[in-house]
Enzyme design. Sequence first.
Site, mmCIF file in Angstrom:
data_model
loop_
_atom_site.group_PDB
_atom_site.id
_atom_site.type_symbol
_atom_site.label_atom_id
_atom_site.label_comp_id
_atom_site.label_asym_id
_atom_site.label_seq_id
_atom_site.Cartn_x
_atom_site.Cartn_y
_atom_site.Cartn_z
ATOM 1 N N PRO A 1 0.824 -1.215 0.000
ATOM 2 C CA PRO A 1 0.000 0.000 0.000
ATOM 3 C C PRO A 1 0.857 1.263 0.000
ATOM 4 C CG PRO A 1 -0.033 -1.056 2.165
ATOM 5 C CD PRO A 1 0.703 -1.984 1.246
ATOM 6 N N GLU B 1 1.992 -7.911 8.832
ATOM 7 C CA GLU B 1 2.302 -6.479 8.947
ATOM 8 C C GLU B 1 3.115 -5.977 7.758
ATOM 9 O OE1 GLU B 1 1.257 -4.084 10.951
ATOM 10 O OE2 GLU B 1 -0.060 -5.643 11.720
ATOM 11 N N ARG C 1 -3.162 -8.879 -20.563
ATOM 12 C CA ARG C 1 -4.122 -8.606 -21.641
ATOM 13 C C ARG C 1 -3.618 -7.533 -22.602
ATOM 14 N NH1 ARG C 1 -7.928 -4.803 -21.208
ATOM 15 N NH2 ARG C 1 -9.649 -6.125 -21.858
HETATM 16 N N1 SAM Z 1 1.314 -2.756 7.684
HETATM 17 C C1 SAM Z 1 1.308 -2.449 6.293
HETATM 18 C C2 SAM Z 1 1.147 -0.944 6.092
HETATM 19 O O1 SAM Z 1 0.431 -0.318 6.856
HETATM 20 O O2 SAM Z 1 1.719 -0.392 5.144
HETATM 21 C C3 SAM Z 1 0.177 -3.154 5.593
HETATM 22 C C4 SAM Z 1 0.365 -4.630 5.501
HETATM 23 S S1 SAM Z 1 -0.943 -5.445 4.639
HETATM 24 C C5 SAM Z 1 -2.008 -5.894 5.941
HETATM 25 C C6 SAM Z 1 -0.241 -6.982 4.159
HETATM 26 C C7 SAM Z 1 0.251 -7.086 2.731
HETATM 27 O O3 SAM Z 1 -0.847 -6.870 1.858
HETATM 28 C C8 SAM Z 1 1.301 -6.100 2.297
HETATM 29 O O4 SAM Z 1 2.600 -6.539 2.629
HETATM 30 C C9 SAM Z 1 1.095 -6.016 0.795
HETATM 31 O O5 SAM Z 1 1.808 -7.032 0.104
HETATM 32 C C10 SAM Z 1 -0.385 -6.286 0.653
HETATM 33 N N2 SAM Z 1 -1.193 -5.055 0.420
HETATM 34 C C11 SAM Z 1 -2.011 -4.440 1.294
HETATM 35 N N3 SAM Z 1 -2.588 -3.375 0.756
HETATM 36 C C12 SAM Z 1 -2.150 -3.290 -0.511
HETATM 37 C C13 SAM Z 1 -2.384 -2.388 -1.572
HETATM 38 N N4 SAM Z 1 -3.186 -1.334 -1.465
HETATM 39 N N5 SAM Z 1 -1.745 -2.608 -2.755
HETATM 40 C C14 SAM Z 1 -0.903 -3.666 -2.901
HETATM 41 N N6 SAM Z 1 -0.646 -4.554 -1.910
HETATM 42 C C15 SAM Z 1 -1.249 -4.380 -0.733
#
Ligand code: SAM
Length: 247
Positions: A92, A119, A157
């Site tokens: 994110p 996390e 695609r």
């Molecule tokens: N603690 C992190 C933070 O606040 O930045 C978020 C971790 S999230 C619960 C777990 C995993 O989900 C991340 O390591 C990432 O690979 C994926 N993820 C979560 N949100 C995402 C997003 N908006 N785009 C891409 N990957 C995402």
Amino acid sequence: MSGLQHIGVVSLFADEVERIGQYGVIGRAISNGAVTLDCRNPRDYAEDQHRTVDDRPFGGGPGMVMQYAPWVAAIRDAKAQHGEALCVAMSPQGRRFDQAAAQRMSALPAIVFVAGRYEGFDERIIEAEIDEEWSLGDFVLSGGELAAMSMIDSVVRLKPGVLGHDQSAALDSFADGLLEHPHYTRPAEIEGRQVPAVLQSGDHGAITRWRRREALGRTWLRRPDLLAAATLSEQDLVLLEEFKAAH
Ligand code: SAM
């Protein structure tokens, strides 16, 4: 076929991601050999009896952090299968993914997508192995699998030859900086709702103009940011004024 040849994925839910290759456009691209998909699970690279892939965060706090050794071993193995692969982490905190990023990736020979959980990654995994971090949008997912699958779909695609001529990605939203015009199919009238008469007129010039006017108008209504960045012709400006006047 030119463009993307190999996709690697590193994920704790590798089997789930693999399913993207079992149906639809991406399934066809894989079964006809246009692209290969190879998914691996860091658990298979853990060296302890419990196949541990995460641990508590240094400094305390909630949740678990993905551990360096099994993740880096899996990522290196994925890269080794694919020669010069771009290695991208789902995060994110990454750049927000868009059609321009998909276009660029579809022209690369190989990409390894790394999907996190918990996390997030031990930061040293990012430092050691990741070329770019990409986000699906400004929200937090439980894991990177859906983000990786979305990006893989949008990238594959766009590879030349993957979509049939009648599904050309060049006509889709964002391809020319605008949203696409609306679509209709039979019947011509249903529950009092009519298909615009011009679409049934057989006048291809008028249909092309109508579609362009709707694309411009839709983009003006829904995504003025896109319209402001688009390059518009004199004719486009006339069509947009027509749409605004009728709106
Ligand atoms: N603690 C992190 C933070 O606040 O930045 C978020 C971790 S999230 C619960 C777990 C995993 O989900 C991340 O390591 C990432 O690979 C994926 N993820 C979560 N949100 C995402 C997003 N908006 N785009 C891409 N990957 C995402």
